[in-house]
Design a protein around this motif. Structure first.
Motif, PDB file in Angstrom:
ATOM      1  N   TYR A 122       1.430   6.973   2.655  1.00 30.81           N
ATOM      2  CA  TYR A 122       0.044   6.548   2.790  1.00 30.81           C
ATOM      3  C   TYR A 122      -1.172   7.307   2.159  1.00 30.81           C
ATOM      4  O   TYR A 122      -0.920   8.711   2.376  1.00 30.81           O
ATOM      5  CB  TYR A 122       0.253   6.402   4.584  1.00 30.81           C
ATOM      6  CG  TYR A 122       1.178   5.347   5.184  1.00 30.81           C
ATOM      7  CD1 TYR A 122       1.056   4.278   5.648  1.00 30.81           C
ATOM      8  CD2 TYR A 122       2.348   6.272   5.172  1.00 30.81           C
ATOM      9  CE1 TYR A 122       2.208   3.765   5.997  1.00 30.81           C
ATOM     10  CE2 TYR A 122       3.860   5.509   5.456  1.00 30.81           C
ATOM     11  CZ  TYR A 122       3.334   4.239   6.597  1.00 30.81           C
ATOM     12  OH  TYR A 122       4.189   3.387   7.217  1.00 30.81           O
ATOM     13  N   ALA A 123      -1.446   6.693   1.287  1.00 37.90           N
ATOM     14  CA  ALA A 123      -2.927   8.305   1.165  1.00 37.90           C
ATOM     15  C   ALA A 123      -3.942   6.782   1.002  1.00 37.90           C
ATOM     16  O   ALA A 123      -4.489   6.437   1.238  1.00 37.90           O
ATOM     17  CB  ALA A 123      -2.870   8.282  -0.674  1.00 37.90           C
ATOM     18  N   ALA A 124      -5.062   8.139   1.015  1.00 40.90           N
ATOM     19  CA  ALA A 124      -6.124   8.112   1.290  1.00 40.90           C
ATOM     20  C   ALA A 124      -7.521   8.369   0.209  1.00 40.90           C
ATOM     21  O   ALA A 124      -6.600   9.671   0.109  1.00 40.90           O
ATOM     22  CB  ALA A 124      -7.399   7.749   2.226  1.00 40.90           C
ATOM     23  N   THR A 125      -7.987   8.030  -0.670  1.00 40.29           N
ATOM     24  CA  THR A 125      -8.854   9.208  -1.909  1.00 40.29           C
ATOM     25  C   THR A 125     -10.776   8.966  -1.833  1.00 40.29           C
ATOM     26  O   THR A 125     -11.142   7.618  -1.145  1.00 40.29           O
ATOM     27  CB  THR A 125      -8.569   8.116  -2.913  1.00 40.29           C
ATOM     28  OG1 THR A 125      -8.851   6.821  -3.107  1.00 40.29           O
ATOM     29  CG2 THR A 125      -7.235   8.177  -3.209  1.00 40.29           C
ATOM     30  N   SER A 126     -11.034   9.698  -2.144  1.00 41.19           N
ATOM     31  CA  SER A 126     -12.282   9.366  -2.302  1.00 41.19           C
ATOM     32  C   SER A 126     -12.950  10.448  -3.493  1.00 41.19           C
ATOM     33  O   SER A 126     -12.836  11.835  -4.021  1.00 41.19           O
ATOM     34  CB  SER A 126     -12.814  10.523  -0.797  1.00 41.19           C
ATOM     35  OG  SER A 126     -14.788  10.278  -1.064  1.00 41.19           O
ATOM     36  N   GLY A 127     -13.917   9.456  -4.588  1.00 40.88           N
ATOM     37  CA  GLY A 127     -14.257  10.162  -6.140  1.00 40.88           C
ATOM     38  C   GLY A 127     -15.055   9.736  -6.803  1.00 40.88           C
ATOM     39  O   GLY A 127     -15.859   8.591  -6.425  1.00 40.88           O
ATOM     40  N   VAL A 128     -15.553  10.406  -7.454  1.00 36.97           N
ATOM     41  CA  VAL A 128     -15.966  10.218  -9.336  1.00 36.97           C
ATOM     42  C   VAL A 128     -15.479   9.748  -9.720  1.00 36.97           C
ATOM     43  O   VAL A 128     -15.645  10.692 -10.571  1.00 36.97           O
ATOM     44  CB  VAL A 128     -17.498  10.405  -8.088  1.00 36.97           C
ATOM     45  CG1 VAL A 128     -18.662  10.604  -9.955  1.00 36.97           C
ATOM     46  CG2 VAL A 128     -18.297  10.939  -7.009  1.00 36.97           C
ATOM     47  N   GLU A 146      -4.254   3.698   0.878  1.00 38.10           N
ATOM     48  CA  GLU A 146      -2.996   2.968  -0.560  1.00 38.10           C
ATOM     49  C   GLU A 146      -1.868   2.697   0.637  1.00 38.10           C
ATOM     50  O   GLU A 146      -1.588   4.030   1.164  1.00 38.10           O
ATOM     51  CB  GLU A 146      -2.997   3.716  -1.043  1.00 38.10           C
ATOM     52  CG  GLU A 146      -3.960   3.570  -2.677  1.00 38.10           C
ATOM     53  CD  GLU A 146      -3.598   4.142  -3.489  1.00 38.10           C
ATOM     54  OE1 GLU A 146      -2.670   5.182  -3.535  1.00 38.10           O
ATOM     55  OE2 GLU A 146      -4.491   4.623  -4.586  1.00 38.10           O
ATOM     56  N   VAL A 147      -1.185   1.982   0.143  1.00 34.75           N
ATOM     57  CA  VAL A 147       0.116   1.701   0.964  1.00 34.75           C
ATOM     58  C   VAL A 147       1.290   1.236   0.195  1.00 34.75           C
ATOM     59  O   VAL A 147       0.870   0.776  -0.520  1.00 34.75           O
ATOM     60  CB  VAL A 147       0.163   1.591   2.567  1.00 34.75           C
ATOM     61  CG1 VAL A 147      -0.362  -0.261   2.529  1.00 34.75           C
ATOM     62  CG2 VAL A 147       1.646   1.366   3.414  1.00 34.75           C
ATOM     63  N   GLY A 148       2.407   2.028   0.377  1.00 37.25           N
ATOM     64  CA  GLY A 148       3.253   1.278  -0.176  1.00 37.25           C
ATOM     65  C   GLY A 148       5.337   1.927  -0.227  1.00 37.25           C
ATOM     66  O   GLY A 148       5.370   2.974   0.485  1.00 37.25           O
ATOM     67  N   ARG A 149       5.620   1.280  -1.011  1.00 40.61           N
ATOM     68  CA  ARG A 149       7.408   1.701  -0.810  1.00 40.61           C
ATOM     69  C   ARG A 149       7.400   1.476  -2.487  1.00 40.61           C
ATOM     70  O   ARG A 149       7.573   0.486  -2.955  1.00 40.61           O
ATOM     71  CB  ARG A 149       8.214   1.089   0.309  1.00 40.61           C
ATOM     72  CG  ARG A 149       9.556   1.493   0.260  1.00 40.61           C
ATOM     73  CD  ARG A 149      10.283   0.884   1.287  1.00 40.61           C
ATOM     74  NE  ARG A 149      10.853  -0.384   1.092  1.00 40.61           N
ATOM     75  CZ  ARG A 149      11.777  -0.844   1.675  1.00 40.61           C
ATOM     76  NH1 ARG A 149      12.339   0.027   2.401  1.00 40.61           N
ATOM     77  NH2 ARG A 149      12.169  -1.622   1.592  1.00 40.61           N
ATOM     78  N   GLN A 150       7.986   1.878  -2.722  1.00 40.37           N
ATOM     79  CA  GLN A 150       8.766   2.336  -4.075  1.00 40.37           C
ATOM     80  C   GLN A 150      10.583   2.676  -3.992  1.00 40.37           C
ATOM     81  O   GLN A 150      10.764   3.322  -3.373  1.00 40.37           O
ATOM     82  CB  GLN A 150       8.356   3.527  -5.236  1.00 40.37           C
ATOM     83  CG  GLN A 150       6.616   2.947  -4.721  1.00 40.37           C
ATOM     84  CD  GLN A 150       5.718   4.378  -6.044  1.00 40.37           C
ATOM     85  OE1 GLN A 150       6.406   5.217  -6.440  1.00 40.37           O
ATOM     86  NE2 GLN A 150       5.281   3.733  -6.880  1.00 40.37           N
ATOM     87  N   GLN A 151      11.057   2.496  -4.667  1.00 43.50           N
ATOM     88  CA  GLN A 151      12.803   3.072  -5.106  1.00 43.50           C
ATOM     89  C   GLN A 151      12.876   2.657  -6.783  1.00 43.50           C
ATOM     90  O   GLN A 151      14.062   2.156  -6.938  1.00 43.50           O
ATOM     91  CB  GLN A 151      14.010   2.026  -4.804  1.00 43.50           C
ATOM     92  CG  GLN A 151      13.258   1.683  -2.747  1.00 43.50           C
ATOM     93  CD  GLN A 151      14.298   0.374  -2.043  1.00 43.50           C
ATOM     94  OE1 GLN A 151      15.440   0.695  -2.121  1.00 43.50           O
ATOM     95  NE2 GLN A 151      13.732  -0.655  -2.302  1.00 43.50           N
ATOM     96  N   PRO A 152      12.743   3.736  -7.345  1.00 43.71           N
ATOM     97  CA  PRO A 152      12.727   3.957  -8.782  1.00 43.71           C
ATOM     98  C   PRO A 152      14.332   4.587  -8.472  1.00 43.71           C
ATOM     99  O   PRO A 152      14.766   4.595  -7.168  1.00 43.71           O
ATOM    100  CB  PRO A 152      11.876   5.025  -9.441  1.00 43.71           C
ATOM    101  CG  PRO A 152      11.135   5.258  -8.301  1.00 43.71           C
ATOM    102  CD  PRO A 152      11.826   4.546  -6.643  1.00 43.71           C
ATOM    103  N   LEU A 153      14.811   4.619 -10.041  1.00 49.80           N
ATOM    104  CA  LEU A 153      16.158   5.315 -10.005  1.00 49.80           C
ATOM    105  C   LEU A 153      16.240   6.513  -9.536  1.00 49.80           C
ATOM    106  O   LEU A 153      17.279   6.782  -9.005  1.00 49.80           O
ATOM    107  CB  LEU A 153      16.316   5.072 -11.831  1.00 49.80           C
ATOM    108  CG  LEU A 153      17.499   6.200 -11.961  1.00 49.80           C
ATOM    109  CD1 LEU A 153      19.078   4.949 -11.807  1.00 49.80           C
ATOM    110  CD2 LEU A 153      18.153   6.136 -13.710  1.00 49.80           C
TER     111      LEU A 153
END
Length: 650
Positions: free
Chosen positions: A403-409, A389-396
């Motif tokens: 930048y993130a990586a996940t691994s799960g079940v 995952e990658v992104g930019r957020q500008q909430p209030l």
């Protein structure tokens, strides 16, 4: 001759009786011999020799059943289609004869086995009319006269299952019980289904004797059942696959050879295969006979769907600017329903400020993710999920680049319970009132979900509960903390039709182990907005940073008077979903919530929002529009907020 029960008569109650009692639906335009073929805008355009008629219904009073007359009129197609022409005299006579059968079936459904149904066309009983009868009056007068007769009850009930204990009284088949045809058939079907649920796939009725005795107004029921022996499942066979591995399909069905036959297990197998997303249709059935070794084979029939998919979308707002979304994916990477999906979105193109009282933003927001799923890693009820995952957020409250990586079940415990466990590694850069900070985080969110709702997007009954525990460690800050949250939702229908539903929601959260400023802003709790307290700006409820920056302090003036976020959260919502028509609901609601810098919510900053919404119910879920006002607005809140979406608010 009029149709009526004889003093003592044997009856054959079959499923067709029940199906004949479905509510009469107005006929479409093209009608020949009383049967519907096509539908057109001009409802007389395709009717051969159109003939109009009028109809009157007389039902003699039945003091023991006030709703009987309404039920009989609802069963009549002559009444339902009275404004639609039929195809000539032959069409009217055919429709009347069919209607007489439906009305007799309706009498049987209401336990009126000695009833009398007479239909007259132009004053003549249809039982006495020749097949080629013609009618000169325009419109043709039709009258229906119904004498319901006495209401029967069950008399003698005897069920034999060759030594297997069967208690018909537990299904309502007992002396004095409901003798309506639909009730008897339903009870019989439930009795047979329970025998099948004991592992007996070959339940059969060897003799059924149903006698209506007009001398006693009783319906006697006798049945001899051959239950058969419990049979174990055998080998699973798969047909219809082309690119999906048939052995994998059998594995994911999860039907275990040697276990006792169970219709419920076959239904679960079908649901598992549908969830894979690679089939347009799935059928799972037991074989019609046992294999030579005494086991019962299982036959799976599937039809594969297109594996590739994509989609795009666009949005525009005069305050938030333009936006676009897109995704592309493939559902069967290596032949075992592995899927990969790439999502990308960009928003706030051309926007320069945020909220009613603006906070500067720097360019558009964006996000992207690549998600890989592999079903069956820990058995048929599990799926591995990994993502980038990658992104930019500008909430209030803050700016965030991540930048993130996940691994799960994800594991489905049963039809109502599941558990998700995911290992997440993340780097993020956050800017707020205190300045810019970097975080390198490792977390293990574990979520338990219980869901007994009858429908996901428009529930009318049931309960939903979710519990989250997310331990996190900041590698560059040396800060451990645990985020917890509980969410519960309950639904109660006050009517059998589901036209009046009360819905409630509660949420409670706490973050343990660290001070507020040591926890990344995006992991803190905020309240306000469409999924929280309607009427308030997103994230606007809770404590705020100062509304001015002292000279030389080094604080970021762009974030003056913005939310700090909190260590605890409490939210509550209640709404009444009132059906005005079959498709339109009016929904008054009240929301409440608070976020606090303490471990326990501070109710001194408790905020209320109220409003009303409209729902248009569709086959894919309700289209929702809510208008809400803040009852105690803060510095960032407008006088009202409008929310739109698909599905109920919760």
């Amino acid at each position: 001759m009029p149709l009526r029960a004889r003093p003592v008569v044997k009856l054959v109650l079959v499923a067709a009786v029940a199906s004949a009692l479905a509510p009469a639906v107005p006929a479409a335009a093209f009608e020949l011999f009383g049967m519907k073929f096509f539908e057109a805008d001009d409802e007389t355009a395709d009717v051969i020799d159109p003939l109009n008629y009028t109809v009157s219904v007389t039902v003699l009073p039945a003091p023991d059943d006030a709703g009987l007359a309404k039920a009989l009129k609802s069963a009549s197609t002559l009444v339902a289609d009275k404004d639609k022409p039929v195809s000539g005299s032959l069409g009217l006579l055919s429709k009347a004869k069919n209607d007489r059968k439906r009305l007799v079936a309706a009498l049987f459904e209401n336990a009126r086995y000695d009833g009398l149904v007479e239909i007259f066309i132009q004053g003549q009983n249809i039982a006495d009319l020749p097949p080629d009868a013609t009618f000169s009056a325009r419109p043709v007068p039709v009258s229906i006269r119904i004498t319901p007769g006495p209401k029967y009850t069950l008399g003698r009930v005897a069920v034999s299952a060759r030594g297997v204990p069967v208690h018909p009284d537990t299904y309502g088949l007992k002396p004095g019980g409901d003798a309506g045809s639909a009730a008897v058939l339903k009870a019989e079907g439930k009795m047979f289904q329970d025998l099948r649920n004991e592992g007996r796939p070959f339940v059969a009725v060897t003799n059924r004797d149903i006698v209506a005795d007009a001398r006693t107004d009783r319906l006697d029921y006798t049945a001899d059942i051959a239950p058969g022996d419990p049979v174990p499942f055998g080998q699973t066979y798969v047909d219809g696959t082309k690119d999906v591995d048939p052995g994998f399909v059998a594995y994911m069905a999860g039907v275990k050879a040697g276990e006792v036959f169970s219709p419920e297990e076959l239904d679960k197998a079908r649901q598992r295969l549908l969830k894979l997303g690679v089939f347009s249709s799935v059928g799972v059935q037991e074989a019609k006979a046992q294999a030579p070794d005494g086991t019962l084979p299982v036959q799976i029939q599937v039809a594969e769907r297109k594996f590739g998919f994509y989609g795009v979308g666009a949005t525009y707002s005069n305050t938030e600017g333009a936006g676009a979304t897109g995704y592309v994916g493939y559902r069967n990477l290596f032949g075992r329903a592995e899927s990969i999906r790439l999502d990308a979105s960009i928003s706030r193109i051309g926007a320069s400020s945020l909220a009613t009282t603006p906070r500067p933003i720097d360019g558009p927001d964006y996000s992207g993710s690549l998600v890989f799923k592999k079903p069956g890693v820990l058995g048929p009820d599990s799926v591995y999920i990994g993502s980038l995952e990658v992104g930019r957020q500008q909430p209030l409250a803050y700016d965030r680049q991540y930048y993130a990586a996940t691994s799960g079940v994800e594991y489905q415990i049963d039809t109502q319970q599941k558990v998700d466990a995911t290992l997440r590694g993340e780097y993020e850069e956050i800017t707020d009132y205190l300045g810019k900070r970097d975080y390198v985080l490792g977390s293990l969110p574990v979520t338990y979900t219980y869901d007994s709702r009858d429908k996901e997007l428009n529930p009318t009954s049931g309960f939903y509960f979710q519990a989250l525990a997310e331990p996190t460690y900041g590698f560059n800050t040396g800060t451990p903390f645990v985020k917890t949250r509980l969410d519960g939702r309950s639904y109660l229908s006050l009517t059998d039709s589901g036209r009046f539903v009360l819905a409630g929601r509660l949420a409670y959260g706490t973050i343990f182990g660290a001070n507020l400023n040591d926890i990344p802003n995006d992991r803190r709790f905020y309240a306000g907005g469409g999924g929280s307290v309607r009427g308030y700006e997103y994230q606007s409820i809770g404590p705020y940073y100062p509304d001015n920056v002292p000279p030389g302090s080094g604080y970021n003036s762009d974030f003056e008077n913005t939310p700090t976020g909190g260590l605890s959260l409490f939210e509550a919502s209640v709404e009444a979903r009132i059906g005005i028509t079959d498709n339109i609901q009016i929904v008054p609601f009240l929301d409440a919530g608070t976020a606090s810098t303490k471990l326990v919510p501070d109710f001194s900053n408790f905020k209320l929002g109220a409003g009303v919404g409209a729902r248009y119910l569709t086959s894919f879920g309700p289209i929702r529009l809510d208008v809400a006002i803040p009852l105690d607005p803060g510095p960032r809140d407008a006088g009202y907020q409008i929310y739109a979406g698909i599905g109920q608010a919760f």
